[in-house]
Scaffold this motif. Structure first.
Motif, mmCIF file in Angstrom:
data_model
loop_
_atom_site.group_PDB
_atom_site.id
_atom_site.type_symbol
_atom_site.label_atom_id
_atom_site.label_comp_id
_atom_site.label_asym_id
_atom_site.label_seq_id
_atom_site.Cartn_x
_atom_site.Cartn_y
_atom_site.Cartn_z
ATOM 1 N N LEU A 83 0.831 -1.200 0.000
ATOM 2 C CA LEU A 83 0.000 0.000 0.000
ATOM 3 C C LEU A 83 0.868 1.254 0.000
ATOM 4 C CD1 LEU A 83 -2.850 1.142 0.112
ATOM 5 C CD2 LEU A 83 -2.780 0.925 2.616
ATOM 6 N N ARG A 124 -1.111 -1.151 7.473
ATOM 7 C CA ARG A 124 -1.230 0.032 8.327
ATOM 8 C C ARG A 124 -0.138 1.049 7.980
ATOM 9 N NH1 ARG A 124 -2.020 -2.551 12.776
ATOM 10 N NH2 ARG A 124 0.185 -2.733 13.300
ATOM 11 N N LEU A 129 -1.113 3.290 5.227
ATOM 12 C CA LEU A 129 -2.142 4.274 5.552
ATOM 13 C C LEU A 129 -1.548 5.613 5.960
ATOM 14 C CD1 LEU A 129 -4.807 2.222 7.560
ATOM 15 C CD2 LEU A 129 -5.110 3.291 5.319
ATOM 16 N N MET A 153 -1.416 7.984 3.154
ATOM 17 C CA MET A 153 -2.759 8.382 2.742
ATOM 18 C C MET A 153 -3.330 9.421 3.702
ATOM 19 S SD MET A 153 -4.000 4.519 1.718
ATOM 20 C CE MET A 153 -5.447 4.917 0.730
ATOM 21 N N LEU A 154 -3.094 9.222 4.998
ATOM 22 C CA LEU A 154 -3.509 10.219 5.979
ATOM 23 C C LEU A 154 -2.836 11.559 5.684
ATOM 24 C CD1 LEU A 154 -3.203 8.097 9.258
ATOM 25 C CD2 LEU A 154 -5.301 8.656 8.049
ATOM 26 N N PHE A 178 -10.840 8.842 7.036
ATOM 27 C CA PHE A 178 -10.031 7.883 7.788
ATOM 28 C C PHE A 178 -10.323 7.910 9.286
ATOM 29 C CE2 PHE A 178 -7.660 8.648 3.916
ATOM 30 C CZ PHE A 178 -7.282 7.367 3.545
ATOM 31 N N LEU A 198 -12.571 3.762 10.178
ATOM 32 C CA LEU A 198 -12.181 2.735 9.202
ATOM 33 C C LEU A 198 -12.975 1.446 9.332
ATOM 34 C CD1 LEU A 198 -8.291 3.113 9.430
ATOM 35 C CD2 LEU A 198 -9.756 3.932 7.596
ATOM 36 N N LEU A 225 -11.277 0.773 -0.464
ATOM 37 C CA LEU A 225 -9.819 0.888 -0.466
ATOM 38 C C LEU A 225 -9.307 1.233 -1.857
ATOM 39 C CD1 LEU A 225 -7.167 0.702 1.050
ATOM 40 C CD2 LEU A 225 -7.138 -1.766 0.597
ATOM 41 N N SER A 285 -5.611 9.018 -3.394
ATOM 42 C CA SER A 285 -4.270 9.374 -2.944
ATOM 43 C C SER A 285 -3.322 9.578 -4.120
ATOM 44 C CB SER A 285 -3.714 8.284 -2.014
ATOM 45 O OG SER A 285 -3.902 8.622 -0.664
ATOM 46 N N ILE A 323 -5.065 4.444 14.841
ATOM 47 C CA ILE A 323 -4.579 3.485 13.844
ATOM 48 C C ILE A 323 -3.200 2.952 14.222
ATOM 49 C CG2 ILE A 323 -3.972 3.197 11.406
ATOM 50 C CD1 ILE A 323 -5.929 5.506 10.791
#
Length: 355
Positions: free
Chosen positions: A126, A174, A177, A180-181, A195, A198, A206, A213, A295
């Motif tokens: 990811l 994770r 992520l 992306m955050l 976010f 979740l 996703l 993103s 998270i």
């Protein structure tokens, strides 16, 4: 999902990516294909990838050990030798199948072998899908210092297939992520807010979030490919995050952190600095801190960890004239680059992080 056009290359998604790649291989007159993998993607991803490739070209697979500790010049030397011994020439194509380490080192290898051969990134994590594979940054670490040696050179294409995410452990998912955050915090407040819960996410959600993103990162990079201005926004959380990651990487007593774990802590710390400079409110800071810590488990910083981390800040690539520069939030969804701060505030940020 439609492909995204970046500067000089396209970003293709799921099955459309393989349609693009097969047509591209048929059109171009490459002499040989090399697939760069690590010990994880060799087992978990290579069979899926090869099953989708239709070409009469000879394919050579080159494998390296997995992990950030292998993103070094020594590994590059081994790879340059491998390409030479396997008959690589300037008409070869390198396909980088893996996470951020493979994207970074593969792009660097391709950009420097025989003064440059073409490469395509096929990210399998990811983190690599939303960050490392896009934007043309390629390079390696110098001892424990992140990404000190490298070039900016774009791939010929990026293929994002979310099927590869099924092979990832939860901590790697994770880790991705975090970037992306960051995209939401620096560019799109509504995206950030997605976010904050979740629990009800589906696979389709996703895919859409990955796409969003990539759109955000591409929009920023396209304005400033060589990072002289707005592209520095993407470094939010990374000035302190990279120092933390480097410190834990070289420590003999600390558990090595994944990139996203360090960046998550860096975003909280740099959000605190944004609050201290009155760029965000206390309420915004509290939302960011609680949202990220929902998270990511907090990192246990001890008192004697802080000065070595502070010392590493001077090596950050954004620094100019010996001064440490930050990209800080200017409200959620906006950013201010080239920001300076007080050392005392950084110490206070770590103290608040532990609360």
């Amino acid at each position: 999902m439609q492909k995204i056009q970046a500067t000089g290359y396209s970003i293709n998604f799921n099955q459309n990516g393989y349609v693009f790649l097969n047509a591209y291989l048929e059109e171009k007159n490459y002499s040989k294909l090399f697939v760069l993998v690590d010990s994880n993607t060799y087992v978990n991803c290579l069979p899926h990838f090869l099953a989708h490739i239709a070409t009469y070209l000879e394919i050579e697979v080159i494998e390296i050990e997995s992990g950030e500790s292998h993103k070094t010049i020594d590994t590059c030397v081994q790879l340059w030798h491998s390409l030479t011994e396997l008959g690589g020439d300037r008409k070869s194509l390198l396909l980088n199948l893996g996470g951020g380490v493979i994207s970074d080192i593969g792009g660097f290898i391709a950009s420097t072998f025989k003064r440059g051969i073409d490469f395509i990134n096929i990210p399998t994590t990811l983190l690599a899908m939303v960050d490392a594979s896009i934007g043309g940054k390629n390079g390696v670490d110098l001892a424990n210092l992140k990404n000190q040696i490298g070039v900016i050179n774009s791939p010929k294409a990026v293929l994002i297939d979310s099927t590869y995410l099924e092979t990832l452990p939860q901590n790697e998912m994770r880790s991705g992520l975090a970037e992306m955050l960051k995209h939401g915090l620096i560019f799109d407040k509504c995206y950030w807010e997605k976010f904050l819960n979740l629990n009800d996410f589906t696979t389709e959600d996703l895919d859409n979030l990955i796409y969003h993103s990539v759109v955000i990162k591409n929009a920023i990079v396209s304005q400033d490919p060589t990072e002289n201005g707005i592209r520095k926004a993407l470094n939010f959380g990374h000035t302190l995050g990279h120092a933390i990651e480097s410190y834990f990487l070289e420590s003999s007593t600390k558990k090595t952190l994944l990139h996203g774990e360090a960046i998550a802590a860096g975003m909280i710390l740099e959000s605190y600095l944004s609050m201290q400079k009155e760029l965000i409110s206390k309420e915004e800071y509290s939302q960011i801190k609680s949202g990220i810590q929902a998270i990511f488990e907090p990192i246990d910083f001890e008192e004697n960890d802080l000065q070595p981390i502070m010392d590493l800040l001077i090596h950050d690539k954004k620094n100019e004239y010996g001064k440490i520069q930050f990209a800080l939030l200017d409200g959620i969804g906006k950013i201010k680059i080239n920001q300076y701060t007080e050392n005392e505030w950084i110490i206070n940020a770590f103290e608040d992080y532990k609360c």
